[in-house]
Scaffold this motif. Structure first.
Motif, PDB file in Angstrom:
ATOM      1  N   SER A   1       3.111   5.258   0.883  1.00  0.00           N
ATOM      2  CA  SER A   1       4.297   4.591   0.374  1.00  0.00           C
ATOM      3  C   SER A   1       4.654   3.347   1.189  1.00  0.00           C
ATOM      4  O   SER A   1       5.668   2.713   0.947  1.00  0.00           O
ATOM      5  CB  SER A   1       5.482   5.575   0.378  1.00  0.00           C
ATOM      6  N   CYS A   2       3.839   2.999   2.159  1.00  0.00           N
ATOM      7  CA  CYS A   2       4.110   1.798   2.959  1.00  0.00           C
ATOM      8  C   CYS A   2       3.770   0.558   2.134  1.00  0.00           C
ATOM      9  O   CYS A   2       2.684   0.448   1.574  1.00  0.00           O
ATOM     10  CB  CYS A   2       3.293   1.803   4.248  1.00  0.00           C
ATOM     11  N   THR A   3       4.702  -0.377   2.062  1.00  0.00           N
ATOM     12  CA  THR A   3       4.509  -1.569   1.229  1.00  0.00           C
ATOM     13  C   THR A   3       4.013  -2.764   2.032  1.00  0.00           C
ATOM     14  O   THR A   3       3.893  -3.865   1.497  1.00  0.00           O
ATOM     15  CB  THR A   3       5.822  -1.948   0.514  1.00  0.00           C
TER      16      THR A   3
ATOM     17  N   GLY B   1      -1.846  -5.543   5.998  1.00  0.00           N
ATOM     18  CA  GLY B   1      -2.539  -5.838   7.253  1.00  0.00           C
ATOM     19  C   GLY B   1      -2.170  -4.908   8.390  1.00  0.00           C
ATOM     20  O   GLY B   1      -2.369  -5.233   9.552  1.00  0.00           O
ATOM     21  N   HIS B   2      -1.622  -3.723   8.050  1.00  0.00           N
ATOM     22  CA  HIS B   2      -1.264  -2.764   9.094  1.00  0.00           C
ATOM     23  C   HIS B   2      -2.514  -2.054   9.612  1.00  0.00           C
ATOM     24  O   HIS B   2      -3.466  -1.830   8.853  1.00  0.00           O
ATOM     25  CB  HIS B   2      -0.276  -1.727   8.549  1.00  0.00           C
ATOM     26  N   LEU B   3      -2.475  -1.667  10.884  1.00  0.00           N
ATOM     27  CA  LEU B   3      -3.604  -0.981  11.509  1.00  0.00           C
ATOM     28  C   LEU B   3      -4.114   0.168  10.638  1.00  0.00           C
ATOM     29  O   LEU B   3      -5.317   0.350  10.457  1.00  0.00           O
ATOM     30  CB  LEU B   3      -3.184  -0.474  12.893  1.00  0.00           C
TER      31      LEU B   3
ATOM     32  N   PRO C   1      -3.435  -4.258   1.658  1.00  0.00           N
ATOM     33  CA  PRO C   1      -2.229  -3.424   1.544  1.00  0.00           C
ATOM     34  C   PRO C   1      -2.360  -2.137   2.360  1.00  0.00           C
ATOM     35  O   PRO C   1      -3.442  -1.575   2.485  1.00  0.00           O
ATOM     36  CB  PRO C   1      -2.159  -3.086   0.047  1.00  0.00           C
ATOM     37  N   CYS C   2      -1.233  -1.676   2.910  1.00  0.00           N
ATOM     38  CA  CYS C   2      -1.204  -0.442   3.694  1.00  0.00           C
ATOM     39  C   CYS C   2      -1.307   0.768   2.757  1.00  0.00           C
ATOM     40  O   CYS C   2      -1.345   0.634   1.544  1.00  0.00           O
ATOM     41  CB  CYS C   2       0.049  -0.388   4.552  1.00  0.00           C
ATOM     42  N   GLN C   3      -1.357   1.955   3.345  1.00  0.00           N
ATOM     43  CA  GLN C   3      -1.581   3.185   2.574  1.00  0.00           C
ATOM     44  C   GLN C   3      -0.271   3.865   2.183  1.00  0.00           C
ATOM     45  O   GLN C   3       0.783   3.552   2.717  1.00  0.00           O
ATOM     46  CB  GLN C   3      -2.400   4.161   3.415  1.00  0.00           C
TER      47      GLN C   3
ATOM     48  N   GLY D   1       0.587   2.997  13.686  1.00  0.00           N
ATOM     49  CA  GLY D   1      -0.277   2.741  12.533  1.00  0.00           C
ATOM     50  C   GLY D   1       0.241   1.606  11.663  1.00  0.00           C
ATOM     51  O   GLY D   1      -0.514   1.021  10.892  1.00  0.00           O
ATOM     52  N   HIS D   2       1.525   1.312  11.805  1.00  0.00           N
ATOM     53  CA  HIS D   2       2.106   0.253  10.972  1.00  0.00           C
ATOM     54  C   HIS D   2       2.323  -1.031  11.765  1.00  0.00           C
ATOM     55  O   HIS D   2       3.126  -1.879  11.382  1.00  0.00           O
ATOM     56  CB  HIS D   2       3.369   0.758  10.275  1.00  0.00           C
ATOM     57  N   MET D   3       1.583  -1.166  12.847  1.00  0.00           N
ATOM     58  CA  MET D   3       1.526  -2.422  13.588  1.00  0.00           C
ATOM     59  C   MET D   3       0.704  -3.409  12.757  1.00  0.00           C
ATOM     60  O   MET D   3      -0.358  -3.070  12.231  1.00  0.00           O
ATOM     61  CB  MET D   3       0.860  -2.114  14.929  1.00  0.00           C
TER      62      MET D   3
HETATM   63 ZN   LIG Z   1       1.957   0.396   6.897  1.00  0.00          ZN
END
Ligand SMILES: [Zn+2]
Length: 297
Positions: A168-170, A173-175, A164-166, A154-156
């Motif tokens: 706590s991910c900073t 453009g992550h999947l 921005p990702c969801q 998911g963080h590819m």
């Molecule tokens: Zn992410």
């Protein structure tokens, strides 16, 4: 203790699913508890009592699916975004507490393992799975073995400097930022107003609402871009999509297949099917049981 039955626990952000699991993946005495999330102590107390409730002399091992990256060399659960677990030596803690072999695995990896053994992937040796829910998880089976590293698909990055990702991910453009139920709800609300969530969006698409179909197609194309990258890296025989938002089915899968055909190397886009997961919400629990059986060996 003949090693025929284990306890599996799928420790999720809102509930703990627990059950006694046999080697054929059958679940007995299935239980469901709310996940205590106020503190790590309360979380562990909740997990302990869920185990104790099922513990009998016939239980040979315990397996856990945890929404956290796992360091398999040490058995440590690293920082989790959904439950209060911080850099804890989870495997050693549980093995000591219950005096049994303990297996621990990331929850999406565990679900992938179950789909591979007993679900959509039962006839293949190599598969990739993505789960689309609140977040986007994933896992891979390579040469018949679960890849036990951090399969944080998911963080590819699929769009450089994207949205921005969801959680706590900073990252950007992550999947995960494009293909989850949360992402779908955001787009749906911009179009149809605040009452429309991902579930309702899918229903509107089924009723023939063209704008809903287009929104899902847009999401499906991002999904296809992610799948295309995974196919180019792992060359799986099959791509399995699970999680609640997978209910959107071909509204997502068809556009995803179109992009997969374009992006996958050497004709793989024509050969690799994108299919629904088969085990539903039980996948994580059954996978936790498989992880327990692995701990016996
Ligand atoms: Zn992410």
């Amino acid at each position: 203790m003949d090693g025929k039955r284990v306890i599996g626990l799928d420790v999720g952000g809102t509930k703990i699913l627990a059950g006694v699991i046999d080697r054929e993946g059958q679940v007995e005495r299935r239980r469901e508890h709310a996940t205590p999330t106020a503190s790590q102590e309360e979380l562990l107390a909740g997990v302990d009592s869920a185990v104790e409730e099922l513990l009998t002399d016939e239980i040979a091992a315990i397996g856990f699916g945890i929404p956290s990256p796992i360091d398999q060399r040490t058995g440590r659960a690293l920082q989790s975004v959904n439950i209060p677990l911080r850099d804890l030596d989870f495997r050693a803690r549980m093995a000591e507490r219950f005096g049994l072999p303990v297996g621990i695995e990331n929850d999406a990896n565990a679900a992938t393992y179950a789909e591979f053994r007993f679900g959509a992937g039962r006839d293949v040796e190599d598969m990739v799975m993505l789960t689309l829910g609140t977040g986007c998880g994933g896992g891979a089976v390579i040469d018949g073995k679960l890849f036990r590293g951090w399969a944080e698909f998911g963080h590819m990055v699929i769009v450089y400097d994207g949205i921005p990702c969801q959680g706590s991910c900073t990252g950007r453009g992550h999947l995960e930022a494009y293909v989850t139920g949360v992402a779908a709800a955001k787009l749906a609300q911009e179009e149809f107003g605040p009452a429309v969530d991902a579930h309702r969006l899918v229903r509107l698409a089924r009723e023939g609402e063209l704008r809903a179909v287009e929104i899902l197609a847009g999401i499906g194309r991002y999904l296809g871009a992610g799948i295309g990258s995974l196919v180019n890296i792992f060359s799986p025989e099959l791509v399995v999509i699970g999680g609640g938002f997978a209910a959107a089915g071909d509204f997502l899968f068809e556009p995803a297949r179109e992009i997969l055909r374009r992006e996958a190397l050497a004709g793989a886009g024509e050969r690799v099917p994108i299919v629904h997961a088969e085990l539903g919400t039980a996948a994580g629990l059954i996978g936790a049981g498989l992880v327990a059986f692995d701990a016996l060996e």
